[in-house]
Design an enzyme around this catalytic site. Structure first.
Site, mmCIF file in Angstrom:
data_model
loop_
_atom_site.group_PDB
_atom_site.id
_atom_site.type_symbol
_atom_site.label_atom_id
_atom_site.label_comp_id
_atom_site.label_asym_id
_atom_site.label_seq_id
_atom_site.Cartn_x
_atom_site.Cartn_y
_atom_site.Cartn_z
ATOM 1 N N HIS A 34 -20.289 -16.854 -43.261
ATOM 2 C CA HIS A 34 -20.641 -16.173 -42.013
ATOM 3 C C HIS A 34 -19.767 -16.733 -40.897
ATOM 4 O O HIS A 34 -18.905 -17.604 -41.145
ATOM 5 C CB HIS A 34 -22.140 -16.335 -41.695
ATOM 6 C CG HIS A 34 -22.616 -17.753 -41.764
ATOM 7 N ND1 HIS A 34 -22.214 -18.714 -40.878
ATOM 8 C CD2 HIS A 34 -23.430 -18.381 -42.641
ATOM 9 C CE1 HIS A 34 -22.789 -19.864 -41.176
ATOM 10 N NE2 HIS A 34 -23.521 -19.694 -42.253
ATOM 11 N N GLU A 35 -20.005 -16.273 -39.702
ATOM 12 C CA GLU A 35 -19.156 -16.646 -38.567
ATOM 13 C C GLU A 35 -19.123 -18.171 -38.362
ATOM 14 O O GLU A 35 -18.112 -18.711 -37.907
ATOM 15 C CB GLU A 35 -19.660 -15.910 -37.309
ATOM 16 C CG GLU A 35 -18.842 -16.090 -36.047
ATOM 17 C CD GLU A 35 -17.327 -15.883 -36.223
ATOM 18 O OE1 GLU A 35 -16.939 -14.971 -36.986
ATOM 19 O OE2 GLU A 35 -16.556 -16.638 -35.601
ATOM 20 N N HIS A 37 -19.047 -20.485 -40.713
ATOM 21 C CA HIS A 37 -17.985 -21.012 -41.595
ATOM 22 C C HIS A 37 -16.604 -20.641 -41.045
ATOM 23 O O HIS A 37 -15.670 -21.449 -41.080
ATOM 24 C CB HIS A 37 -18.092 -20.406 -42.994
ATOM 25 C CG HIS A 37 -19.357 -20.727 -43.720
ATOM 26 N ND1 HIS A 37 -20.327 -19.793 -43.991
ATOM 27 C CD2 HIS A 37 -19.804 -21.896 -44.240
ATOM 28 C CE1 HIS A 37 -21.310 -20.355 -44.657
ATOM 29 N NE2 HIS A 37 -21.033 -21.626 -44.815
ATOM 30 N N MET A 184 -26.584 -19.623 -37.106
ATOM 31 C CA MET A 184 -26.132 -18.914 -38.311
ATOM 32 C C MET A 184 -26.339 -19.786 -39.540
ATOM 33 O O MET A 184 -26.078 -20.991 -39.520
ATOM 34 C CB MET A 184 -24.674 -18.537 -38.166
ATOM 35 C CG MET A 184 -24.507 -17.467 -37.131
ATOM 36 S SD MET A 184 -22.975 -16.592 -37.359
ATOM 37 C CE MET A 184 -23.081 -15.467 -35.984
ATOM 38 N N SER A 185 -26.823 -19.144 -40.594
ATOM 39 C CA SER A 185 -27.062 -19.844 -41.860
ATOM 40 C C SER A 185 -27.058 -18.816 -42.972
ATOM 41 O O SER A 185 -27.543 -17.690 -42.771
ATOM 42 C CB SER A 185 -28.429 -20.533 -41.809
ATOM 43 O OG SER A 185 -28.864 -20.859 -43.114
#
Ligand code: PAF
Length: 294
Positions: A34-35, A37, A184-185
């Site tokens: 996701h963003e 990373h 985010m996760s």
């Protein structure tokens, strides 16, 4: 972008890059990118000649009743995102290639791992330290970027690198949030639409803590009890812990008289989520996060 499947191939490739004098930047992940990373990849990219990303859902950091089998995976999507992020090498090993059947050597950090998620997830950080040590030996990075969202993991990896003399610089990447503030996760994917809305309570509780601190409340208990009250009021959310610890040593504190990590872990339904912020004097990244929160 070259995809590498075996540890030996990865190590030979890294040794060739080192011989050629390349600076290797590394972002280890468990995939389902996701963003958050991607932001770590951008940070690494700016500081290296060659960017290596690993995708490996590491079995040894999951407990017997945790979500190893259910952990979200989508290699095709991850591969496309890595190409877009201009990753040079994507290391994507099989679990059977990463651990020998009779593997019996582990890397265990014995102090920072005993609190917070280490207390709730016995053996978790032993699995993380072991796989990260192995990945460092395979990828031979000059720098590796880890996200602040997993604040305890980051401190433990920094300690491991110091104590075992790994020749790698650990770079901290700030937490990346959805527009409503949820960190985010990959695990956010498990949340139903209702749970997804409820999960924002983590960020709201952290914001409340920031406001109280800014207004002069430096004792931990009044802040913790407001946070507890806010989170407990939200349906389907159960608190695992809300802890205030010294930002470096992770020792519990009663007063915020130094940089203090406020760490939260909850279950939203059956999904475990974590979030954190730092109160007290803060790094640049934290200052921006708090400014945005106010
Ligand atoms: O943060 C993660 O995704 C994992 O714990 C890591 C560092 C890739 C090790 O498996």
């Amino acid at each position: 972008m070259q995809i590498i499947h075996t540890p030996l191939e990865m190590q030979e490739c890294a040794m060739g890059l080192k011989r050629a004098g390349k600076v290797i930047g590394f972002v280890p992940t468990m995939g389902f990118l996701h963003e958050g990373h991607l932001s770590l990849m951008r940070i690494a990219r700016e500081q290296c000649d060659v960017l290596v990303v690993s995708i490996f859902v590491n079995p040894t950091q999951f407990g017997p009743n945790e979500d190893l089998d259910a952990y979200p995976r989508d290699f095709k999507r991850d591969e496309a995102l890595c190409r877009e992020a201009k990753v040079d090498f994507l290391f994507y090993p099989e679990p059977t290639n990463m651990y020998a059947d009779n593997a019996s050597v582990w890397v265990e950090e014995e102090s920072l791992s005993s609190v917070l998620c280490g207390a709730s997830r016995p053996g978790h950080f032993r699995g993380v330290c072991t796989v990260v040590a192995k990945l460092f030996n395979l990828v031979q990075p000059d720098l590796a970027v880890f996200g602040e969202k997993d604040a305890q993991q980051l401190r433990i990896i920094e300690r491991m690198v110091r104590d075992l003399n790994f020749p790698v610089e650990i770079v901290r990447g700030p937490i990346v949030r959805e527009s409503d503030g949820l960190a985010m996760s990959s695990r956010n994917k498990y949340l139903s639409p209702e749970q997804r809305k409820n999960a924002i309570c983590l960020r709201k509780a952290l914001d409340a803590a920031t406001r109280m601190f800014r207004k002069g409340e430096h004792n931990v208990e009044p802040i913790r009890s407001v946070m507890e009250e806010m989170i407990s009021a939200v349906p389907e959310v159960r608190i695992d812990y809300i802890e205030f610890v010294d930002e470096q040593t992770l020792c519990m504190v009663n007063r915020i008289d130094r940089p203090v990590l406020v760490a939260i872990a909850v279950r939203v339904g059956s999904t475990r989520l974590i979030d954190n912020g730092v109160l007290g004097s803060m790094s640049g990244a934290h200052k921006v996060a708090v400014k945005n929160a106010l």
